[in-house]
Scaffold this motif. Structure first.
Motif, PDB file in Angstrom:
ATOM      1  N   LEU A 130       0.850  -1.413  -0.151  1.00  0.00           N
ATOM      2  CA  LEU A 130      -0.378   0.015   0.270  1.00  0.00           C
ATOM      3  C   LEU A 130       0.933   1.255   0.372  1.00  0.00           C
ATOM      4  N   LEU A 131       2.071   1.343   0.813  1.00  0.00           N
ATOM      5  CA  LEU A 131       3.370   2.525   1.050  1.00  0.00           C
ATOM      6  C   LEU A 131       3.673   2.584  -0.916  1.00  0.00           C
ATOM      7  N   ALA A 132       3.717   1.696  -1.502  1.00  0.00           N
ATOM      8  CA  ALA A 132       4.447   1.621  -2.750  1.00  0.00           C
ATOM      9  C   ALA A 132       2.764   2.186  -3.677  1.00  0.00           C
ATOM     10  N   LEU A 133       1.870   2.236  -3.304  1.00  0.00           N
ATOM     11  CA  LEU A 133       0.228   2.697  -3.896  1.00  0.00           C
ATOM     12  C   LEU A 133       0.300   4.662  -4.228  1.00  0.00           C
ATOM     13  N   ALA A 134       0.745   4.414  -2.263  1.00  0.00           N
ATOM     14  CA  ALA A 134       0.294   5.259  -2.052  1.00  0.00           C
ATOM     15  C   ALA A 134       1.066   6.728  -2.287  1.00  0.00           C
ATOM     16  N   GLU A 135       2.581   6.222  -3.066  1.00  0.00           N
ATOM     17  CA  GLU A 135       4.071   6.945  -3.297  1.00  0.00           C
ATOM     18  C   GLU A 135       3.666   7.763  -4.503  1.00  0.00           C
ATOM     19  N   ASN A 136       3.252   5.629  -5.319  1.00  0.00           N
ATOM     20  CA  ASN A 136       3.300   6.051  -6.762  1.00  0.00           C
ATOM     21  C   ASN A 136       2.068   5.701  -7.867  1.00  0.00           C
ATOM     22  N   GLY A 137       0.685   6.120  -6.282  1.00  0.00           N
ATOM     23  CA  GLY A 137      -0.337   5.873  -7.721  1.00  0.00           C
ATOM     24  C   GLY A 137      -1.407   7.015  -6.996  1.00  0.00           C
ATOM     25  N   ASN A 138      -2.349   6.514  -7.487  1.00  0.00           N
ATOM     26  CA  ASN A 138      -3.843   7.285  -6.716  1.00  0.00           C
ATOM     27  C   ASN A 138      -4.166   6.917  -5.410  1.00  0.00           C
ATOM     28  N   LEU A 139      -3.918   6.317  -4.236  1.00  0.00           N
ATOM     29  CA  LEU A 139      -4.511   5.622  -3.497  1.00  0.00           C
ATOM     30  C   LEU A 139      -5.090   6.666  -2.872  1.00  0.00           C
ATOM     31  N   ARG A 140      -6.357   6.888  -2.815  1.00  0.00           N
ATOM     32  CA  ARG A 140      -7.636   7.387  -2.669  1.00  0.00           C
ATOM     33  C   ARG A 140      -8.109   7.748  -1.047  1.00  0.00           C
TER      34      ARG A 140
END
Length: 274
Positions: A215-225
């Motif tokens: 989830l850290l990878a999603l938050a850093e590189n993506g659009n984690l709502r």
């Protein structure tokens, strides 16, 4: 005749050919109008032991015409009773994105939402299996430009080992995880995670660590709502294989994830539903 919007409490009514069904949702904090693309059978690539949908088969057929009629009726009935529709949600008896009718049904639901319930969200609850199809990936990426659409991506396991216990799917964990990362890089998503015991055992420490890292990878590189951590609250056909964990465990996992995010200066809402 107006559609009965008495909220579903026994979810087995979805096994009687129902296409549109009202639910009081914990995560929506109110009335959610569900859309079921599989009124005739359970259709899912996962076999989660906590799933409340019982395997069944029937003669009902999905119909866009019937969906339109029932959705309009459900929204109208809610308004007649001064009940706010929080969202129109694709879930039902399986994975909605693998239905041949999914794209047309989502377009139709959005058309109805704009006219009949403009303040409601449009939600797609998905295990991500549809993202493995290039057509569905591209369609959802385009659809996600609509701020009213919220894609809730199921992600229950950070490791292949826990994935096989909690989701029991033939789909590759590595392949699915990468596709979720790819999608979150180009479209906003909400991650929803079931935290329950399987065979009496909570997720091991290494699973929790791998989950936080993903989830850290999603938050850093993506659009984690947003992240939704929720516990088992409904009866399932495989009971007692899966069982509820105490709220303290869910709060501990939230604290762990918050700590992981905080170290990187990331502020993402994390909600717990027990």
């Amino acid at each position: 005749m107006a559609l009965d919007i008495t909220p579903v409490t026994n979810h087995r009514t979805r096994e009687k050919g129902i296409i549109v069904y009202p639910v009081y949702s914990r995560r929506s904090a109110g009335l959610s109008v569900g859309i079921n693309l599989f009124p005739d059978r359970k259709n899912c690539q996962f076999d989660c032991p906590y799933c409340e949908v019982f395997p069944f088969s029937g003669n009902a057929e999905f119909s866009l015409t019937q969906m339109e009629e029932d959705l309009k009726s459900a929204i109208s009935s809610a308004h007649d009773q001064n009940i706010q529709v929080k969202d129109i949600c694709f879930s039902g008896n399986g994975e909605p994105t693998v239905s041949p009718a999914f794209c047309d049904a989502l377009k139709l639901a959005e058309k109805i939402r704009v006219i009949a319930a403009p303040f409601a969200k449009l939600v797609v609850i998905t295990n991500g299996a549809g993202l493995l199809q290039e057509r569905i990936f591209a369609y959802l990426k385009e659809a996600a430009a609509n701020p009213a659409l919220d894609i809730w991506l199921k992600f229950d396991a950070g490791t292949p080992q826990w994935y096989q216990k909690i989701n029991k799917s033939a789909l590759s964990h590595d392949m699915l995880s990468q596709k979720i990362k790819d999608f979150a890089f180009c479209a906003p998503v909400t991650i929803q995670t079931m935290l329950c015991a399987v065979e009496g055992n909570a997720p091991p420490d290494e699973e929790a660590q791998a989950y936080d890292a993903f989830l850290l990878a999603l938050a850093e590189n993506g659009n984690l709502r947003k992240v939704q951590l929720y516990g088992k609250a409904r009866a399932a056909p495989q009971d007692p294989l899966a069982s509820q964990l105490p709220q303290e465990y869910l709060e501990k996992r939230k604290k762990s994830l918050c700590g992981t995010f905080a170290k990187k200066g990331i502020i993402t809402p994390i909600e717990v539903y027990i």
